[in-house]
Design an enzyme around this catalytic site. Sequence first.
Site, short mmCIF file in Angstrom:
data_model
loop_
_atom_site.label_atom_id
_atom_site.label_comp_id
_atom_site.label_asym_id
_atom_site.label_seq_id
_atom_site.Cartn_x
_atom_site.Cartn_y
_atom_site.Cartn_z
N GLY A 171 6.53 4.29 -3.12
CA GLY A 171 7.88 3.88 -3.47
C GLY A 171 8.84 5.05 -3.48
N GLY A 172 9.62 5.13 -4.56
CA GLY A 172 10.63 6.19 -4.66
C GLY A 172 10.02 7.57 -4.61
N GLY A 405 18.07 20.17 32.42
CA GLY A 405 18.80 20.15 31.14
C GLY A 405 18.08 20.95 30.09
CB ALA A 406 14.50 21.58 29.43
C1 HXC Z 1 3.90 2.27 -14.32
C2 HXC Z 1 2.01 2.86 -13.21
C3 HXC Z 1 2.72 2.91 -11.99
C4 HXC Z 1 4.10 2.59 -12.01
C5 HXC Z 1 0.69 3.42 -11.62
N1 HXC Z 1 0.76 3.20 -12.91
N2 HXC Z 1 1.86 3.25 -11.00
N3 HXC Z 1 2.61 2.56 -14.36
N4 HXC Z 1 4.64 2.28 -13.21
N5 HXC Z 1 4.83 2.62 -10.92
C6 HXC Z 1 -0.31 3.29 -13.90
C7 HXC Z 1 -1.34 2.23 -13.69
O1 HXC Z 1 -0.95 1.05 -14.33
C8 HXC Z 1 -2.55 2.86 -14.35
O2 HXC Z 1 -2.44 2.72 -15.74
C9 HXC Z 1 -2.37 4.34 -14.05
O3 HXC Z 1 -0.99 4.50 -13.69
C10 HXC Z 1 -3.21 4.78 -12.87
O4 HXC Z 1 -3.00 3.87 -11.82
P1 HXC Z 1 -4.20 3.24 -10.98
O5 HXC Z 1 -3.64 2.09 -10.23
O6 HXC Z 1 -5.36 3.01 -11.89
O7 HXC Z 1 -4.56 4.44 -10.02
P2 HXC Z 1 -4.96 4.42 -8.50
O8 HXC Z 1 -6.02 3.39 -8.28
O9 HXC Z 1 -5.27 5.83 -8.14
O10 HXC Z 1 -3.69 3.91 -7.70
C11 HXC Z 1 -2.51 4.70 -7.70
C12 HXC Z 1 -1.33 3.92 -7.04
C13 HXC Z 1 -1.22 2.52 -7.74
C14 HXC Z 1 -1.61 3.77 -5.55
C15 HXC Z 1 -0.10 4.76 -7.22
O11 HXC Z 1 -1.21 2.70 -9.15
C16 HXC Z 1 0.00 1.80 -7.33
O12 HXC Z 1 0.04 1.18 -6.26
N6 HXC Z 1 1.02 1.82 -8.20
C17 HXC Z 1 2.22 1.08 -7.99
C18 HXC Z 1 3.01 1.70 -6.87
C19 HXC Z 1 4.35 1.07 -6.79
O13 HXC Z 1 4.51 -0.01 -6.24
N7 HXC Z 1 5.38 1.72 -7.44
C20 HXC Z 1 6.69 1.20 -7.62
C21 HXC Z 1 7.39 1.47 -6.33
S1 HXC Z 1 9.03 0.93 -6.36
P3 HXC Z 1 -3.70 2.38 -16.64
O14 HXC Z 1 -3.16 2.42 -18.03
O15 HXC Z 1 -4.16 1.05 -16.20
O16 HXC Z 1 -4.69 3.47 -16.34
C22 HXC Z 1 9.87 2.33 -6.40
C23 HXC Z 1 11.29 2.08 -6.20
C24 HXC Z 1 12.09 3.34 -6.06
O17 HXC Z 1 9.38 3.38 -6.55
C25 HXC Z 1 12.98 3.21 -4.88
C26 HXC Z 1 13.86 4.39 -4.70
C27 HXC Z 1 14.32 4.50 -3.26
#
Ligand code: HXC
Length: 515
Positions: A171-172, A405-406
């Site tokens: 994501g971000g 051109g290069a």
């Molecule tokens: C809150 C989060 C989180 C998030 C992970 N965690 N991402 N908590 N907000 N965005 C937490 C999980 O709940 C988990 O907590 C701990 O972090 C570890 O994550 P896991 O999933 O167990 O780890 P892993 O298997 O290594 O996977 C990592 C990951 C996955 C690939 C990053 O967590 C994931 O897909 N997260 C979401 C990614 C996402 O969609 N983010 C939002 C994007 S939108 P616990 O307590 O269970 O251990 C965005 C918009 C911004 O960013 C746009 C700006 C341009």
Amino acid sequence: MAQKSPLDRLKDLNAQAQLGGGQARIDAQHAKGKLTARERIELFVDPSSFVEIGRLVEHRSTLFGLDQQKFLGDGVVTGYGLVDSRKVFVFAQDFTVLGGSLAEAHAQKICRIMDLAMDNGVPVIGLNDSGGARIQEGVVSLGGYADIFYRNTRASGVIPQLSAILGPCAGGAVYSPALTDFIGMVEGSSYMFVTGPNVVKTVTHEVVTSEELGGAFTHASKSGVTHFTYPNERELLDGFRTLLSYLPQNCQELPPRWDYTPSDESRPALDTVIPENANAPYDMRAVIDGLVDDASFFEVHREFAENIVVGFARLGGRSIGIVANQPAFLAGVLDIKSSQKAARFVRFCDAFNIPLLVLEDVPGFLPGTDQEWNAIITNGAKLLYAFAEATVPRITVITRKAYGGAYDVMNSKHIGADLNFAWPTAEIAVMGAKGAAEIIFKKEIEASSNPAETWAQKEAEYAEAFANPYGAAARGYVDEVILPSQTRIRLLEAFSLLENKAVKNPRKKHGNGPL
Ligand code: HXC
């Protein structure tokens, strides 16, 4: 219960902050072969030089169970330290705290050190390991990202910004690195994607692994998003330390100059580097290594668009940026990706006062529908624009082909290069002799009783006239035809001559290059 002394209270808080998301999560991080945020910082900066800022900052949201937990530092360690005794600001996201996700306080901490870095002209290094916007904090997280993006953009060209990707960044979490100057990834443990494999499957029905979608190899070779990949975190952090050694602290400074003791600077091996057959490949890296200070070439984007080679090196102790066509890959042709790669590198060097050396052996632009439909016109123009706009000292050495051109694009005199040299093997022409003969002697070849023989004869005539550097030298487009073995000597003199170059582009808000 007896109240704790103020000193003990501070000790407790510091110990709590040190642990981030707790020992179990630190162990889990280690089990994945990853370091913690604090371990990474310690490895990156000079020993005992790190000073933390905002260690006791707390997260703000109390929704979705966040009122039950308190993580001091809010999932990011920020501060400053030294790399080779020069200041750097660093932030390291702590995956043990809510997946290193970014929320209000976390973002404010990063913004704080970015502001300090800008005010004081110091590079910022981000050690990223984050699940993106913290989902529990909603729009505040999105705002936090935008605050960082804004600062990344304002800092661009003012201070160097480096991004290490040390875990899954989603994501971000990928857009701030994308706005910085250089990205490095670790093979097998770091990923970058806007949307992960699960979302991809839901939306496009594609089944793809994290590694294929956004692993280090993918971004190094296919997308070009990352400039460097390393087998482990330690080597990446070490690589970033080396990278910084070529760069100034900010755009007002010159790059650091290293001690250099002159010795015999001729390089006889270079006299035999160009093959006798003008179409045979050779590795331009052998030319680079022969010209620069021993083992000083630090290549950027090595696996991406291999038909052009870019990187930093030292010449007589000075930092230079090198852009070199690579005849060993696709004959060194210019295409979309190589133009993008080189253009961005040229702009970085120009922004940070790093003189440019261009080594040219290019048969032209790559023809075909794929290139035309994907805008080779616009993308090739990026490189043309980047060179023409650059005001740092610029030197070109034409080693062999400079066609079409290069020839213009690759830092020709006409677009502002300061000094242009050619080797005796240079061929400076509108195109290769065979193609040229076919076009301009079409009628004679068709009318001939032996077309193949006539074509070969006309090709030889064209080659005699143009497959050399002397036409260009006669017009002053090339300043001097020099021996390969003497090139290092000429370059040492030339960069020394140009060291006080002071040229400015016309006054404008900013140009409108073909982005
Ligand atoms: C809150 C989060 C989180 C998030 C992970 N965690 N991402 N908590 N907000 N965005 C937490 C999980 O709940 C988990 O907590 C701990 O972090 C570890 O994550 P896991 O999933 O167990 O780890 P892993 O298997 O290594 O996977 C990592 C990951 C996955 C690939 C990053 O967590 C994931 O897909 N997260 C979401 C990614 C996402 O969609 N983010 C939002 C994007 S939108 P616990 O307590 O269970 O251990 C965005 C918009 C911004 O960013 C746009 C700006 C341009």
